[in-house]
Design a protein around this motif. Sequence first.
Motif: not given
Length: 72
Positions: A60-66
């Motif tokens: 699960n990744d909450q960032d829009i763009a890494d």
Amino acid sequence: MPAILGALKVISVGSSGVVHIGDAIVIAPKSAAKTYAGSGSFNTGDFPSTYNVVSSTNVNDQDIADTNVAGL
């Protein structure tokens, strides 16, 4: 310092690979990737032994763009 280069044979270069011959200030390939792997995923060698009773990988990744890659 310049180098004298003899014969060179390039078989293949990937889509985000860089072939560098000569002097350069900056080498910056234009790609980004993210890899998820669980416990014991990247073991190398002849006889790897891993003992994982319970293993879980949080993807699960909450960032829009890494990693934002800009350029031509």
